[in-house]
Motif scaffolding. Structure first.
Motif, PDB file in Angstrom:
ATOM      1  N   ALA A  25      -7.972  -2.643  14.676  1.00 15.55           N
ATOM      2  CA  ALA A  25      -8.001  -2.462  13.220  1.00 15.55           C
ATOM      3  C   ALA A  25      -6.609  -2.149  12.679  1.00 15.55           C
ATOM      4  O   ALA A  25      -6.198  -2.682  11.639  1.00 15.55           O
ATOM      5  N   VAL A  26      -5.875  -1.284  13.388  1.00 18.56           N
ATOM      6  CA  VAL A  26      -4.523  -0.930  12.949  1.00 18.56           C
ATOM      7  C   VAL A  26      -3.621  -2.159  12.993  1.00 18.56           C
ATOM      8  O   VAL A  26      -2.819  -2.403  12.084  1.00 18.56           O
ATOM      9  N   SER A  27      -3.753  -2.967  14.053  1.00 18.21           N
ATOM     10  CA  SER A  27      -2.947  -4.189  14.146  1.00 18.21           C
ATOM     11  C   SER A  27      -3.243  -5.127  12.981  1.00 18.21           C
ATOM     12  O   SER A  27      -2.328  -5.731  12.410  1.00 18.21           O
ATOM     13  N   PHE A  28      -4.509  -5.233  12.621  1.00 20.39           N
ATOM     14  CA  PHE A  28      -4.886  -6.082  11.492  1.00 20.39           C
ATOM     15  C   PHE A  28      -4.246  -5.581  10.205  1.00 20.39           C
ATOM     16  O   PHE A  28      -3.661  -6.355   9.439  1.00 20.39           O
ATOM     17  N   LEU A  29      -4.356  -4.291   9.961  1.00 21.42           N
ATOM     18  CA  LEU A  29      -3.820  -3.719   8.728  1.00 21.42           C
ATOM     19  C   LEU A  29      -2.303  -3.846   8.646  1.00 21.42           C
ATOM     20  O   LEU A  29      -1.733  -3.958   7.565  1.00 21.42           O
ATOM     21  N   GLN A  30      -1.640  -3.843   9.805  1.00 19.51           N
ATOM     22  CA  GLN A  30      -0.182  -3.888   9.816  1.00 19.51           C
ATOM     23  C   GLN A  30       0.385  -5.301   9.820  1.00 19.51           C
ATOM     24  O   GLN A  30       1.572  -5.486   9.521  1.00 19.51           O
ATOM     25  N   THR A  31      -0.444  -6.293  10.134  1.00 12.19           N
ATOM     26  CA  THR A  31       0.089  -7.647  10.280  1.00 12.19           C
ATOM     27  C   THR A  31      -0.537  -8.683   9.353  1.00 12.19           C
ATOM     28  O   THR A  31       0.082  -9.718   9.091  1.00 12.19           O
ATOM     29  N   ASP A  32      -1.761  -8.442   8.863  1.00 14.36           N
ATOM     30  CA  ASP A  32      -2.403  -9.426   7.989  1.00 14.36           C
ATOM     31  C   ASP A  32      -1.589  -9.589   6.710  1.00 14.36           C
ATOM     32  O   ASP A  32      -1.222  -8.589   6.070  1.00 14.36           O
ATOM     33  N   PRO A  33      -1.279 -10.816   6.302  1.00 11.24           N
ATOM     34  CA  PRO A  33      -0.424 -11.036   5.119  1.00 11.24           C
ATOM     35  C   PRO A  33      -0.953 -10.364   3.859  1.00 11.24           C
ATOM     36  O   PRO A  33      -0.168  -9.805   3.078  1.00 11.24           O
ATOM     37  N   LEU A  34      -2.264 -10.384   3.653  1.00 15.64           N
ATOM     38  CA  LEU A  34      -2.822  -9.768   2.456  1.00 15.64           C
ATOM     39  C   LEU A  34      -2.705  -8.252   2.513  1.00 15.64           C
ATOM     40  O   LEU A  34      -2.361  -7.597   1.523  1.00 15.64           O
ATOM     41  N   MET A  35      -2.961  -7.685   3.696  1.00 12.48           N
ATOM     42  CA  MET A  35      -2.873  -6.232   3.844  1.00 12.48           C
ATOM     43  C   MET A  35      -1.436  -5.745   3.648  1.00 12.48           C
ATOM     44  O   MET A  35      -1.193  -4.690   3.051  1.00 12.48           O
ATOM     45  N   VAL A  36      -0.487  -6.533   4.138  1.00 11.24           N
ATOM     46  CA  VAL A  36       0.918  -6.143   4.045  1.00 11.24           C
ATOM     47  C   VAL A  36       1.373  -6.062   2.591  1.00 11.24           C
ATOM     48  O   VAL A  36       2.123  -5.157   2.201  1.00 11.24           O
ATOM     49  N   GLN A  37       0.906  -6.991   1.758  1.00 10.62           N
ATOM     50  CA  GLN A  37       1.362  -7.016   0.372  1.00 10.62           C
ATOM     51  C   GLN A  37       0.467  -6.199  -0.563  1.00 10.62           C
ATOM     52  O   GLN A  37       0.835  -5.968  -1.716  1.00 10.62           O
ATOM     53  N   ALA A  38      -0.681  -5.742  -0.074  1.00  8.11           N
ATOM     54  CA  ALA A  38      -1.675  -5.113  -0.948  1.00  8.11           C
ATOM     55  C   ALA A  38      -1.121  -3.918  -1.712  1.00  8.11           C
ATOM     56  O   ALA A  38      -1.287  -3.822  -2.938  1.00  8.11           O
ATOM     57  N   ILE A  39      -0.469  -3.004  -1.013  1.00  9.69           N
ATOM     58  CA  ILE A  39      -0.031  -1.768  -1.658  1.00  9.69           C
ATOM     59  C   ILE A  39       0.985  -2.047  -2.764  1.00  9.69           C
ATOM     60  O   ILE A  39       1.036  -1.329  -3.776  1.00  9.69           O
ATOM     61  N   ARG A  40       1.748  -3.115  -2.618  1.00  7.89           N
ATOM     62  CA  ARG A  40       2.749  -3.470  -3.631  1.00  7.89           C
ATOM     63  C   ARG A  40       2.087  -3.844  -4.959  1.00  7.89           C
ATOM     64  O   ARG A  40       2.668  -3.656  -6.021  1.00  7.89           O
ATOM     65  N   HIS A  41       0.876  -4.345  -4.901  1.00 11.82           N
ATOM     66  CA  HIS A  41       0.146  -4.718  -6.116  1.00 11.82           C
ATOM     67  C   HIS A  41      -0.792  -3.603  -6.584  1.00 11.82           C
ATOM     68  O   HIS A  41      -1.011  -3.444  -7.782  1.00 11.82           O
ATOM     69  N   LEU A  42      -1.339  -2.850  -5.634  1.00  8.57           N
ATOM     70  CA  LEU A  42      -2.325  -1.830  -5.993  1.00  8.57           C
ATOM     71  C   LEU A  42      -1.698  -0.600  -6.627  1.00  8.57           C
ATOM     72  O   LEU A  42      -2.284   0.012  -7.520  1.00  8.57           O
ATOM     73  N   GLU A  43      -0.518  -0.220  -6.159  1.00  9.56           N
ATOM     74  CA  GLU A  43       0.121   0.975  -6.724  1.00  9.56           C
ATOM     75  C   GLU A  43       0.410   0.830  -8.223  1.00  9.56           C
ATOM     76  O   GLU A  43       0.060   1.717  -9.011  1.00  9.56           O
ATOM     77  N   PRO A  44       1.020  -0.271  -8.670  1.00 10.29           N
ATOM     78  CA  PRO A  44       1.222  -0.430 -10.119  1.00 10.29           C
ATOM     79  C   PRO A  44      -0.102  -0.469 -10.894  1.00 10.29           C
ATOM     80  O   PRO A  44      -0.187   0.053 -12.008  1.00 10.29           O
ATOM     81  N   LEU A  45      -1.128  -1.077 -10.296  1.00  8.09           N
ATOM     82  CA  LEU A  45      -2.434  -1.140 -10.956  1.00  8.09           C
ATOM     83  C   LEU A  45      -3.031   0.256 -11.092  1.00  8.09           C
ATOM     84  O   LEU A  45      -3.609   0.592 -12.134  1.00  8.09           O
ATOM     85  N   ALA A  46      -2.870   1.084 -10.079  1.00  6.25           N
ATOM     86  CA  ALA A  46      -3.390   2.447 -10.134  1.00  6.25           C
ATOM     87  C   ALA A  46      -2.675   3.263 -11.211  1.00  6.25           C
ATOM     88  O   ALA A  46      -3.303   4.041 -11.941  1.00  6.25           O
ATOM     89  N   ARG A  47      -1.369   3.071 -11.341  1.00 10.06           N
ATOM     90  CA  ARG A  47      -0.615   3.811 -12.351  1.00 10.06           C
ATOM     91  C   ARG A  47      -0.938   3.304 -13.758  1.00 10.06           C
ATOM     92  O   ARG A  47      -0.999   4.078 -14.712  1.00 10.06           O
ATOM     93  N   GLN A  48      -1.171   2.025 -13.863  1.00 12.03           N
ATOM     94  CA  GLN A  48      -1.485   1.432 -15.165  1.00 12.03           C
ATOM     95  C   GLN A  48      -2.876   1.835 -15.652  1.00 12.03           C
ATOM     96  O   GLN A  48      -3.084   2.092 -16.840  1.00 12.03           O
TER      97      GLN A  48
END
Length: 262
Positions: free
Chosen positions: A74-97
């Motif tokens: 599971a950790v390997s998936f979260l650290q290497t999957d392309p969507l997981m890698v970019q997720a936080i970059r999009h979710l953090e601004p959405l959370a602040r907005q």
């Protein structure tokens, strides 16, 4: 079964799939009964899975449970999957907005897994551990289902234990399909107090190769602050924009579980 499929591997999957409903452990007899496999086959598979470190056996109670090896996967998936890698970059601004809880959900069979989550930045309600929910009653699940075929939706509902989680949970398949059809038209799905009494949510699908849904962006909203109409007016444009930004033809989706058959 395709000539390319390995029957032994599918039998092993049947055993591992028993742990897909929060079950902690099983005895040998329980595994035989629940899988319908022959005792000799189960004995060999359990020995192999234990030898590979995928299952562990309690010596006193003789019960088999999953090993921590799955955490490593599971950790390997979260650290290497392309969507997981970019997720936080999009979710953090959405959370602040939005100042609401936001998350990324993946579909696996009849479930959605919330694997990347940011809490409400105002109330600081921390709920960051991965959570599994049935897709039929969640905004994220309905958003992903809205981009599937009617046949796949029917299969999902057939295999889902349609039960009420709250007094508002919709369990009528016809009504659920009507909601999904509306989500298909609008590009966004919703649920109003169907999972937790005081929470509503809106979600939009993230699309990958060929327009296949690979995940969904979801915003969980406090019903004490917003009703559904106000929430949709305020948050739908934001969740649609986030889902569009995360969609990419390079992303691929998983197939449905082989145990579903045809």
């Amino acid at each position: 079964m395709s000539v390319l499929q390995l029957g032994t591997l599918e039998k092993a999957y049947k055993i591992l799939d028993l742990y897909n409903e929060n079950a902690e452990s099983f005895t040998f007899s329980e595994i035989v009964e629940k899988t319908g496999l022959e005792k000799g086959s189960v004995q060999r598979l359990l020995f192999t899975l234990q030898h590979l470190g995928l299952l562990r056996r309690h010596q006193r109670y003789k019960r088999y449970s999953l090993s921590p090896r799955f955490i490593s996967y599971a950790v390997s998936f979260l650290q290497t999957d392309p969507l997981m890698v970019q997720a936080i970059r999009h979710l953090e601004p959405l959370a602040r907005q939005t100042t609401q809880s936001v998350g990324l959900a993946l579909l696996d069979g009849i479930h959605v897994f919330y694997v990347s989550r940011i809490p409400n930045l105002v109330s600081h309600d921390f709920a960051l551990l991965p959570v599994r929910r049935y897709a039929y009653c969640t905004a994220a699940g309905r958003a992903i289902m809205s981009r599937l075929s009617d046949e796949d939706i029917d299969r999902m509902l057939k295999h889902s234990p349609l039960r009420k989680l709250t007094s508002s949970t919709i369990i009528d398949p016809v009504q659920i399909k009507r909601i999904i059809a509306l989500a298909r038209e609008e590009g966004v799905a919703w649920q109003d107090g169907e999972v937790l009494e005081m929470e509503l949510a809106v979600a939009a699908p993230i699309l990958g190769d060929g327009g296949v849904p690979v995940a969904a962006v979801t915003i969980s909203i406090d019903k004490a602050r917003y009703d559904m109409d106000t929430a949709r007016e305020r948050f739908v444009p934001m969740v649609l924009d986030a889902a569009h930004s995360m969609s990419n033809p390079s992303l691929s989706a998983s197939r449905f579980p082989p145990s579903w058959g045809g």
